[in-house]
Enzyme design. Sequence first.
Site, PDB file in Angstrom:
ATOM      1  N   ASP A 191      -7.263  -4.253   7.494  1.00 26.41           N
ATOM      2  CA  ASP A 191      -6.666  -5.290   6.645  1.00 26.41           C
ATOM      3  C   ASP A 191      -6.195  -6.506   7.443  1.00 26.41           C
ATOM      4  O   ASP A 191      -5.861  -7.530   6.856  1.00 26.41           O
ATOM      5  CB  ASP A 191      -5.489  -4.717   5.840  1.00 26.41           C
ATOM      6  CG  ASP A 191      -5.958  -3.658   4.859  1.00 26.41           C
ATOM      7  OD1 ASP A 191      -5.110  -2.912   4.341  1.00 26.41           O
ATOM      8  OD2 ASP A 191      -7.180  -3.556   4.628  1.00 26.41           O
ATOM      9  N   ARG A 228      -1.664 -11.276  -4.869  1.00 22.99           N
ATOM     10  CA  ARG A 228      -1.550  -9.843  -5.195  1.00 22.99           C
ATOM     11  C   ARG A 228      -0.947  -9.045  -4.043  1.00 22.99           C
ATOM     12  O   ARG A 228      -0.354  -8.005  -4.250  1.00 22.99           O
ATOM     13  CB  ARG A 228      -2.928  -9.242  -5.422  1.00 22.99           C
ATOM     14  CG  ARG A 228      -3.615  -9.589  -6.657  1.00 22.99           C
ATOM     15  CD  ARG A 228      -4.846  -8.752  -6.818  1.00 22.99           C
ATOM     16  NE  ARG A 228      -4.558  -7.325  -6.636  1.00 22.99           N
ATOM     17  CZ  ARG A 228      -5.506  -6.403  -6.693  1.00 22.99           C
ATOM     18  NH1 ARG A 228      -6.751  -6.751  -6.884  1.00 22.99           N
ATOM     19  NH2 ARG A 228      -5.207  -5.138  -6.552  1.00 22.99           N
ATOM     20  N   ASN A 259       0.799  -1.225   0.000  1.00 20.43           N
ATOM     21  CA  ASN A 259       0.000   0.000   0.000  1.00 20.43           C
ATOM     22  C   ASN A 259       0.832   1.276   0.000  1.00 20.43           C
ATOM     23  O   ASN A 259       0.292   2.359  -0.220  1.00 20.43           O
ATOM     24  CB  ASN A 259      -1.016  -0.029   1.145  1.00 20.43           C
ATOM     25  CG  ASN A 259      -2.051  -1.115   0.901  1.00 20.43           C
ATOM     26  OD1 ASN A 259      -2.157  -1.644  -0.213  1.00 20.43           O
ATOM     27  ND2 ASN A 259      -2.794  -1.474   1.928  1.00 20.43           N
TER      28      ASN A 259
HETATM   29  C1  EPZ Z   1      -6.332   1.758   1.407  1.00 20.70           C
HETATM   30  O1  EPZ Z   1      -7.526   1.746   0.628  1.00 20.70           O
HETATM   31  C2  EPZ Z   1      -5.751   0.371   1.255  1.00 20.70           C
HETATM   32  N1  EPZ Z   1      -5.475   0.107  -0.153  1.00 20.70           N
HETATM   33  C3  EPZ Z   1      -6.735  -0.670   1.778  1.00 20.70           C
HETATM   34  O2  EPZ Z   1      -6.060  -1.917   1.736  1.00 20.70           O
HETATM   35  C4  EPZ Z   1      -7.057  -0.359   3.246  1.00 20.70           C
HETATM   36  O3  EPZ Z   1      -8.056  -1.249   3.679  1.00 20.70           O
HETATM   37  C5  EPZ Z   1      -7.564   1.077   3.365  1.00 20.70           C
HETATM   38  O4  EPZ Z   1      -6.602   1.991   2.800  1.00 20.70           O
HETATM   39  C6  EPZ Z   1      -7.783   1.460   4.815  1.00 20.70           C
HETATM   40  O5  EPZ Z   1      -6.572   1.354   5.516  1.00 20.70           O
HETATM   41  C7  EPZ Z   1      -4.395   0.706  -0.709  1.00 20.70           C
HETATM   42  O6  EPZ Z   1      -3.684   1.456  -0.061  1.00 20.70           O
HETATM   43  C8  EPZ Z   1      -4.132   0.378  -2.145  1.00 20.70           C
HETATM   44  P1  EPZ Z   1      -9.744   4.586   2.336  1.00 20.70           P
HETATM   45  P2  EPZ Z   1      -8.309   3.137   0.364  1.00 20.70           P
HETATM   46  O7  EPZ Z   1      -9.851   5.600   1.270  1.00 20.70           O
HETATM   47  O8  EPZ Z   1      -7.339   4.220   0.169  1.00 20.70           O
HETATM   48  C9  EPZ Z   1     -14.433   5.092   2.220  1.00 20.70           C
HETATM   49  C10 EPZ Z   1      -5.719  -4.174   1.246  1.00 20.70           C
HETATM   50  O9  EPZ Z   1      -6.274  -5.203   1.654  1.00 20.70           O
HETATM   51  N2  EPZ Z   1     -14.131   6.148   1.238  1.00 20.70           N
HETATM   52  O10 EPZ Z   1      -9.086   4.938   3.632  1.00 20.70           O
HETATM   53  O11 EPZ Z   1      -9.329   2.867  -0.677  1.00 20.70           O
HETATM   54  C11 EPZ Z   1     -14.181   3.726   1.621  1.00 20.70           C
HETATM   55  O12 EPZ Z   1     -15.352   3.287   0.943  1.00 20.70           O
HETATM   56  C12 EPZ Z   1      -6.559  -2.968   0.890  1.00 20.70           C
HETATM   57  O13 EPZ Z   1      -4.473  -4.003   1.113  1.00 20.70           O
HETATM   58  C13 EPZ Z   1     -15.175   6.948   0.780  1.00 20.70           C
HETATM   59  O14 EPZ Z   1     -16.327   6.800   1.172  1.00 20.70           O
HETATM   60  O15 EPZ Z   1      -9.018   3.297   1.788  1.00 20.70           O
HETATM   61  C14 EPZ Z   1     -13.878   2.865   2.804  1.00 20.70           C
HETATM   62  O16 EPZ Z   1     -15.097   2.442   3.365  1.00 20.70           O
HETATM   63  C15 EPZ Z   1      -8.056  -3.220   1.070  1.00 20.70           C
HETATM   64  N3  EPZ Z   1     -14.886   7.910  -0.150  1.00 20.70           N
HETATM   65  C16 EPZ Z   1     -13.184   3.820   3.771  1.00 20.70           C
HETATM   66  O17 EPZ Z   1     -13.490   5.144   3.313  1.00 20.70           O
HETATM   67  C17 EPZ Z   1     -13.625   8.103  -0.631  1.00 20.70           C
HETATM   68  O18 EPZ Z   1     -13.432   9.006  -1.468  1.00 20.70           O
HETATM   69  C18 EPZ Z   1     -11.687   3.642   3.811  1.00 20.70           C
HETATM   70  O19 EPZ Z   1     -11.205   3.990   2.563  1.00 20.70           O
HETATM   71  C19 EPZ Z   1     -12.597   7.278  -0.152  1.00 20.70           C
HETATM   72  C20 EPZ Z   1     -12.866   6.306   0.784  1.00 20.70           C
END
Ligand code: EPZ
Length: 417
Positions: free
Chosen positions: A304, A397, A23
């Site tokens: 995660d 992945r 990440n």
């Molecule tokens: C990152 O995802 C990670 N992925 C995820 O890891 C991890 O679970 C997540 O951060 C939380 O730590 C990568 O870094 C590639 P968020 P990201 O934006 O950036 C909502 C793994 O298993 N949200 O903090 O997408 C979203 O729907 C993966 O390695 C909005 O509503 O996480 C989620 O419910 C899975 N609107 C929550 O926030 C937005 O514009 C957390 O999302 C953005 C997010």
Amino acid sequence: MSKITIEGQNLLSGEVKISGAKNSAVALLPAAVLANKKSVIYNVPEIKDIGYLIEIMELLNCKIEQKDDALYIDSSKMKNVPIPEELSVQMRASYYFMGALLAKYGKVEISFPGGCNIGARPIDIHIKGFEELGAKVEIVKNRYTITAEKLVGKTIYFDFPSVGATINIMLAATGAEGTTIIENAAMEPEIVNVASFLINMGIEVRGAGTKRIEIVGTRKTTDAVIEVFPDRIESGTYIIIGALLGDNLKIKGIIKEHIEALLIKLKEIGIDFVIDGDTMTISRCENLRAVKVKTLVFPGFPTDLQQPITTLLTQAKGKSIVEETLYENRFRNTYDLNRMGAITNILTLNKLEIKGPRKLKGTNVIATDLRGGASLLIAGLIAEGTTVIENCDVILRGYSHLTTKLQNIGAKIEITE
Ligand code: EPZ
């Protein structure tokens, strides 16, 4: 479709080395286009997502050479071309090209995958941030065209401390006139990793790792190098495996500060371990205690590791409760865990109950998502008999050299077609 086959109940000993964080790496590659000409990224994990990002960067005419775990990137002859759908929908993190290309060229055209199998995962916070900086965002189906005559820095308040949005707006803000402040920013270590890279390019970034980040836009950057942090989620996964099957298993590449919430929870469960520098020694623990786990943004318990710790809790005495506050559909691994003999029960969309301890028996299962697959892999390692995990590409992945690392510490595991 490849499968993972595991013969369970083998104790694990020796040493496993944690690779670079997925990440962090998936954000550092797109960020590299902001360097003056050349950049080097050390400790890049060997996982599929990195391959996709390299393909996109080569399409943008970046020259990329790989030497061991380092990527040497030359973006001096880069061209801003629309990123084709078939490439960018392969992985969510391609969205970091939005912030990077917007900053560099004031325009980016990319397709973006909708939700995935752990939740809707919209990117409204990213989009709102780009618009606040003065960009125009057009979305036709899942094709995004984002343009900006000029990006102007300002204070942006995040409704939710999104990791992706924090990084994406940080990248976009490097190309804005003046200073951008992100309030209610995410504090995950990957934010600090990316900010350090930008600072190494000569960009003024302050407060990464806190809730308030300041970025001073600039047109001038230098060449830069960065090292990818060790993967805190991979290390947490191997620690959980060590707590179940370790025989003085050594896990190298631990950064305690990145997994504090996990370590505290493991102590509560009754798990002992010794950390010396960046190496943890851990052995199989008996009499595990049921606990409550609630996932939160950093520094809370990481979502995660929710599915991996669920498997651990099937071996704890009593009734555990897992509350998933980040995603709306992250219990899909429990169906197959129950088929292996676990007793878990989804109480509400966000609450799971686990009763233990339960002996697990190997069977055929299907990985639904990356960390759900990790949960089933851990179950297969402790189960009696043989477990076959279909759709295992989703696990590979996020965990580099997974089967080799596990074979090297004594697991009976292999990938079969
Ligand atoms: C990152 O995802 C990670 N992925 C995820 O890891 C991890 O679970 C997540 O951060 C939380 O730590 C990568 O870094 C590639 P968020 P990201 O934006 O950036 C909502 C793994 O298993 N949200 O903090 O997408 C979203 O729907 C993966 O390695 C909005 O509503 O996480 C989620 O419910 C899975 N609107 C929550 O926030 C937005 O514009 C957390 O999302 C953005 C997010």
